[in-house]
Scaffold this motif. Structure first.
Motif, PDB file in Angstrom:
ATOM      1  N   GLY A  90      -7.840  -9.063  12.941  1.00  0.00           N
ATOM      2  CA  GLY A  90      -8.020  -9.715  11.646  1.00  0.00           C
ATOM      3  C   GLY A  90      -7.183  -8.999  10.590  1.00  0.00           C
ATOM      4  N   THR A  91      -7.110  -9.569   9.409  1.00  0.00           N
ATOM      5  CA  THR A  91      -6.208  -9.055   8.376  1.00  0.00           C
ATOM      6  C   THR A  91      -6.454  -7.581   8.053  1.00  0.00           C
ATOM      7  OG1 THR A  91      -6.076 -11.262   7.436  1.00  0.00           O
ATOM      8  CG2 THR A  91      -5.335  -9.457   6.046  1.00  0.00           C
ATOM      9  N   ALA A  92      -7.710  -7.235   7.783  1.00  0.00           N
ATOM     10  CA  ALA A  92      -8.012  -5.849   7.399  1.00  0.00           C
ATOM     11  C   ALA A  92      -7.639  -4.881   8.520  1.00  0.00           C
ATOM     12  CB  ALA A  92      -9.492  -5.711   7.047  1.00  0.00           C
ATOM     13  N   CYS A  93      -7.943  -5.238   9.744  1.00  0.00           N
ATOM     14  CA  CYS A  93      -7.631  -4.362  10.880  1.00  0.00           C
ATOM     15  C   CYS A  93      -6.134  -4.345  11.168  1.00  0.00           C
ATOM     16  CB  CYS A  93      -8.424  -4.794  12.111  1.00  0.00           C
ATOM     17  SG  CYS A  93     -10.196  -4.442  11.948  1.00  0.00           S
ATOM     18  N   HIS A  94      -5.506  -5.491  11.019  1.00  0.00           N
ATOM     19  CA  HIS A  94      -4.055  -5.559  11.244  1.00  0.00           C
ATOM     20  C   HIS A  94      -3.323  -4.647  10.261  1.00  0.00           C
ATOM     21  CE1 HIS A  94      -0.224  -7.232  12.435  1.00  0.00           C
ATOM     22  NE2 HIS A  94       0.063  -7.353  11.153  1.00  0.00           N
ATOM     23  N   VAL A  95      -3.718  -4.727   8.991  1.00  0.00           N
ATOM     24  CA  VAL A  95      -3.078  -3.912   7.952  1.00  0.00           C
ATOM     25  C   VAL A  95      -3.242  -2.419   8.242  1.00  0.00           C
ATOM     26  CG1 VAL A  95      -3.294  -3.249   5.508  1.00  0.00           C
ATOM     27  CG2 VAL A  95      -3.197  -5.665   6.148  1.00  0.00           C
ATOM     28  N   LYS A  96      -4.371  -2.078   8.867  1.00  0.00           N
ATOM     29  CA  LYS A  96      -4.622  -0.660   9.147  1.00  0.00           C
ATOM     30  C   LYS A  96      -4.215  -0.260  10.559  1.00  0.00           C
ATOM     31  CE  LYS A  96      -7.771   0.325   5.521  1.00  0.00           C
ATOM     32  NZ  LYS A  96      -8.864   1.161   5.071  1.00  0.00           N
ATOM     33  N   GLY A  97      -3.389  -1.075  11.195  1.00  0.00           N
ATOM     34  CA  GLY A  97      -2.792  -0.671  12.466  1.00  0.00           C
ATOM     35  C   GLY A  97      -3.475  -1.197  13.719  1.00  0.00           C
ATOM     36  N   GLY A  98      -4.223  -2.281  13.589  1.00  0.00           N
ATOM     37  CA  GLY A  98      -4.900  -2.861  14.754  1.00  0.00           C
ATOM     38  C   GLY A  98      -3.946  -3.187  15.894  1.00  0.00           C
ATOM     39  N   HIS A  99      -2.747  -3.624  15.557  1.00  0.00           N
ATOM     40  CA  HIS A  99      -1.786  -3.973  16.612  1.00  0.00           C
ATOM     41  C   HIS A  99      -1.361  -2.743  17.414  1.00  0.00           C
ATOM     42  CE1 HIS A  99       0.361  -3.138  12.907  1.00  0.00           C
ATOM     43  NE2 HIS A  99       1.449  -2.867  13.597  1.00  0.00           N
ATOM     44  N   CYS A 133     -15.094  -5.392   8.269  1.00  0.00           N
ATOM     45  CA  CYS A 133     -13.741  -5.086   7.797  1.00  0.00           C
ATOM     46  C   CYS A 133     -13.650  -3.736   7.084  1.00  0.00           C
ATOM     47  CB  CYS A 133     -13.248  -6.192   6.868  1.00  0.00           C
ATOM     48  SG  CYS A 133     -13.350  -7.833   7.606  1.00  0.00           S
ATOM     49  N   THR A 134     -14.735  -3.299   6.468  1.00  0.00           N
ATOM     50  CA  THR A 134     -14.677  -2.010   5.756  1.00  0.00           C
ATOM     51  C   THR A 134     -14.519  -0.847   6.738  1.00  0.00           C
ATOM     52  OG1 THR A 134     -17.082  -1.867   5.749  1.00  0.00           O
ATOM     53  CG2 THR A 134     -16.030  -2.793   3.780  1.00  0.00           C
ATOM     54  N   LEU A 135     -14.742  -1.113   8.020  1.00  0.00           N
ATOM     55  CA  LEU A 135     -14.623  -0.057   9.035  1.00  0.00           C
ATOM     56  C   LEU A 135     -13.280  -0.113   9.759  1.00  0.00           C
ATOM     57  CD1 LEU A 135     -18.194  -0.374  10.619  1.00  0.00           C
ATOM     58  CD2 LEU A 135     -17.448   1.178   8.808  1.00  0.00           C
ATOM     59  N   HIS A 146     -16.495   0.635  17.462  1.00  0.00           N
ATOM     60  CA  HIS A 146     -15.820   1.903  17.199  1.00  0.00           C
ATOM     61  C   HIS A 146     -15.034   1.704  15.902  1.00  0.00           C
ATOM     62  CE1 HIS A 146     -16.678   3.677  21.170  1.00  0.00           C
ATOM     63  NE2 HIS A 146     -16.690   2.406  21.535  1.00  0.00           N
ATOM     64  N   ALA A 147     -15.372   2.499  14.880  1.00  0.00           N
ATOM     65  CA  ALA A 147     -14.821   2.301  13.543  1.00  0.00           C
ATOM     66  C   ALA A 147     -13.670   3.259  13.260  1.00  0.00           C
ATOM     67  CB  ALA A 147     -15.913   2.510  12.504  1.00  0.00           C
ATOM     68  N   ARG A 148     -12.772   2.780  12.406  1.00  0.00           N
ATOM     69  CA  ARG A 148     -11.627   3.576  11.932  1.00  0.00           C
ATOM     70  C   ARG A 148     -10.949   4.306  13.104  1.00  0.00           C
ATOM     71  NH1 ARG A 148     -15.815   4.570   8.220  1.00  0.00           N
ATOM     72  NH2 ARG A 148     -15.557   3.261   6.389  1.00  0.00           N
TER      73      ARG A 148
END
Ligand code: FES
Length: 162
Positions: A90-99, A133-135, A146-148
């Motif tokens: 999702g957007t929040a995770c993608h922005v923080k390197g989910g890919h 998304c905050t995680l 599993h967060a962050r």
């Protein structure tokens, strides 16, 4: 038509033979999607045996059944792994390197999204948003979030689940 199929999905509906599924239907073409949904729910995937049995029951070719089923992303054609790994894209995770997490899981397990590991312990899926998304970035394995998560943590997270 009697055929036993093993169900290895935790919490999956127990299916003892094809009459458990097909017995509830009339055998008309419009039964195809509801039957596929029942098979997917029971087995966790649409097996070759299921397609053969449905083909005989509905008098449709196996190609017709694959053609319809492959149109819907809900249906899969390989046995799922026991533990479901979802990497949020999702957007929040993608922005923080989910890919990058997705790439790390793929590397560690040697599989791509939508596949099960060779030993069938893990099933690798992508999620659009896991609702936390905050995680971000988030990886879910079965019911545990599993967060962050950092890329460098993926190996250890997977190792603990073996
Ligand atoms: S975008 Fe990943 S939890 Fe919402």
């Amino acid at each position: 038509m009697k055929s036993t199929m093993a169900v290895n999905q935790p919490g999956a509906q127990k299916v003892n033979d094809w009459t458990d599924i097909l017995g509830d239907f009339k055998g008309v073409e419009s039964d195809l999607i509801p039957i596929l949904l029942r098979v997917q729910e029971g087995l966790g995937y649409i097996s070759e045996e299921a397609v053969r049995c449905i083909s005989l029951f509905l008098k449709l070719s196996e190609n017709q059944i694959y053609g319809v089923a492959s149109f819907y992303p809900k249906f899969r054609f390989s046995e799922p792994g026991a533990q479901k790994i979802k990497v949020c894209m999702g957007t929040a995770c993608h922005v923080k390197g989910g890919h990058f997490l997705s790439d790390a899981v793929a590397w560690e397990l040697g599989i791509s999204i939508g596949q099960a590991s060779a030993d069938k312990r893990f099933d690798f899926q992508r999620a659009t948003c896991l609702g936390c998304c905050t995680l971000a970035p988030v990886v879910q394995i079965d019911d545990r979030i599993h967060a962050r998560v950092l890329v460098t943590q993926i190996k250890e997270i997977l190792k603990k689940r073996e």
